[in-house]
Design an enzyme around this catalytic site. Structure first.
Site, PDB file in Angstrom:
ATOM      1  N   SER A 212     -14.448  -0.856 -64.012  1.00 54.25           N
ATOM      2  CA  SER A 212     -13.164  -0.401 -63.811  1.00 54.25           C
ATOM      3  C   SER A 212     -12.105  -0.385 -65.334  1.00 54.25           C
ATOM      4  CB  SER A 212     -12.345  -0.796 -62.950  1.00 54.25           C
ATOM      5  OG  SER A 212     -11.230  -0.044 -62.236  1.00 54.25           O
TER       6      SER A 212
ATOM      7  N   GLU B  18     -15.542   7.945 -56.091  1.00 57.28           N
ATOM      8  CA  GLU B  18     -14.950   6.903 -56.802  1.00 57.28           C
ATOM      9  C   GLU B  18     -13.149   6.928 -55.905  1.00 57.28           C
ATOM     10  OE1 GLU B  18     -14.885   4.509 -59.053  1.00 57.28           O
ATOM     11  OE2 GLU B  18     -16.955   5.126 -60.195  1.00 57.28           O
TER      12      GLU B  18
ATOM     13  N   HIS C  77     -14.828   3.734 -55.257  1.00 58.75           N
ATOM     14  CA  HIS C  77     -14.609   2.612 -56.329  1.00 58.75           C
ATOM     15  C   HIS C  77     -14.835   1.284 -56.130  1.00 58.75           C
ATOM     16  CE1 HIS C  77     -13.152   1.888 -60.674  1.00 58.75           C
ATOM     17  NE2 HIS C  77     -12.294   1.054 -60.009  1.00 58.75           N
TER      18      HIS C  77
END
Length: 484
Positions: free
Chosen positions: A189, A309, A403
């Site tokens: 990330s 995600e 995610h």
């Protein structure tokens, strides 16, 4: 064999902890505390100490607030008070002195550049050390302390922190049994976003030898746009958007003001956010543009994302259900996305709601599209690229393959509270074995074990079966996708 191993680095002696054949040395300063006159300044060398420094506990966390209520059940936080936040943590096999120098991985945590900590249980490095890898995790400045855009402050201080940490690894890691010439930088990330900026630097090879980029944006914003958050905070607090103005505000108060300003933003990208700013020594140009022009092509890269995600951003709080067909159409027109791309997504998922379709397109624009362009630009490069997609769908609260869902599998830490919060208690063991094994293989041998990227566009799809190759998946959805 003692339970408290002692090692000497250039700053002084460290006393760590030995358990189950692994030595841990935690909270080691790689730079001076960024407080007082060093606040909003480039990282400075750490001071030496006398005697033995206790390295049995994590150092302080960067100032931050907890996640908002919708996300807090899935993304835990750790708060450790103190100013000495620029530290690294090292896990190494207890018998490292008897071995040849070992490969090294340096992990940079995510958290939207505003939250996160290396002290989270899921980031424990024992699973890598058991495979003969020296694992290092990094704490760096977050939020306005690390990414404010202010007069008199170097941009992207958090990225400069990471540079300092990686240079510390090159200098010191041999003491822990690591090979300073076999360093893999790994981030997820926001951690992958910052490492992308480092990969794009002309001297990236001075910092690391390989990179793993998990679910990270590959670009940065112009300073005016990246500075919207700092300007909004300055207005809220009634201080100038300068070093002097922000230095007069306590770190916790700055973090609280940032959270208050962020409350007006949305998953659709409206409102100010914390982002990398183009300009200065840390991010001199847009990373993706530099990478597509040839930067970093001599460094092997493993890169990928999860297949859904957006579900971490859209599902908690119910955003996915509030998006209508009209919202989808307006967002598509604003982003100049051709209708045929929406139609391609609908063909693959005929029952998808407008919110799910918009989430898919946003994921493509933010991650999958840039990843494909990045990998395509490296086909003729000196170093290989491997691409993956994590597809296992969590049964927890409709999160699916959201995610951060891959973290428990990559770290082989499915039993931690962090992993269970996202994936439940029945994550497939075969998938953890496959993903962790591939990451270990890449760090140790320079090859994760599947076909490298080429004109055939092979993507390693990780699902409950452990993984298989798909060639050029989603091409009808990605072809002609606008670049952000």
């Amino acid at each position: 064999m003692p339970d408290s191993p002692v090692l000497s680095i250039s700053s002084g002696r460290l006393r760590g902890v030995r358990q189950n054949g692994i030595d841990r040395f935690l909270g080691i300063p790689y730079a001076a505390p960024p407080a007082g006159r060093l606040r909003f300044r480039e990282p400075a060398p750490p001071a030496a100490w006398e005697g033995e420094r206790d390295a049995s506990a994590f150092g302080p966390t960067a100032p931050q607030t907890v996640y908002p209520p919708a996300l807090a059940p899935y993304l835990p936080s750790v708060e450790i008070p103190g100013a000495d936040a620029l530290t690294v943590n090292v896990w190494t096999p207890s018998d490292h002195a008897e071995r040849e120098p070992l490969p090294v991985v340096v992990y940079v945590h995510g958290g939207a550049l505003t939250r996160g900590s290396a002290a989270l249980p899921i980031y424990d490095g024992a699973s890598f050390a058991r495979h003969g890898i020296v694992y290092v995790s990094v704490q760096y400045r977050l939020g306005q302390e690390g990414f404010a855009v202010l007069d008199g402050v170097p941009q992207n201080l958090g990225v400069l922190d990471q540079q300092a940490a990686l240079r510390w690894v090159r200098r010191e890691i041999a003491v822990f049994g690591g090979d300073p010439g076999r360093v893999t930088a790994m981030g997820q990330s926001a951690g992958a976003n910052t490492l992308t900026a480092l990969l794009a630097l002309p001297r990236a090879a001075e910092l690391f030898d390989q990179a793993v980029l998990q679910s990270g944006p590959l670009s940065a914003q112009p300073p005016k746009r990246a500075g919207r958050m700092s300007r909004a905070i300055a207005k809220r607090l009634g201080v100038p958007a300068t070093r002097e103005g922000f230095a007069g505000v306590a770190p916790d108060d700055l973090a609280a003001a940032q959270t208050a300003v962020s409350a007006g933003a949305s998953p659709l990208g409206r409102g100010p956010s914390v982002a990398l700013a183009i300009g200065g020594a840390a991010v001199p140009s847009d990373p993706l543009a530099a990478l597509r022009s040839g930067a970093g092509r001599g460094i092997p890269v493993l890169i990928g994302s999860t297949s859904e995600e957006y579900r971490l951003w859209f599902v908690p709080g119910g955003t996915v259900d509030r998006i209508t067909t009209a919202t989808l159409t307006l967002a598509r027109l604003a982003a100049r996305v051709p209708k045929r791309i929406i139609d391609a997504h609908r063909r693959r998922r005929p029952g998808a709601t407008p919110g799910e379709l918009l989430g898919e397109v946003m994921t493509d624009m933010l991650l999958r599209g840039p990843t494909t362009r990045f990998a395509d630009g490296r086909i003729e490069g000196a170093a290989p690229t491997w691409v993956y997609e994590f597809r296992w769908q969590s049964p927890v609260d409709g999160l699916g393959a959201a995610h951060a869902m891959e973290l428990g599998f990559v770290f082989d830490r499915l039993d931690t509270p962090d992993a269970i919060a996202l994936g439940g208690t029945d994550g497939p063991r075969a998938l953890a074995d496959a993903m962790h094994g591939a990451w270990v293989s890449f760090i140790r041998d320079g090859d994760p074990g599947w076909e490298r990227w080429s004109a055939r566009r092979p993507v390693q799809a990780f699902d409950a079966d452990g993984g298989h190759i798909d060639y050029a998946p989603r091409q009808d959805e990605l072809a002609g996708l606008p670049e952000r």
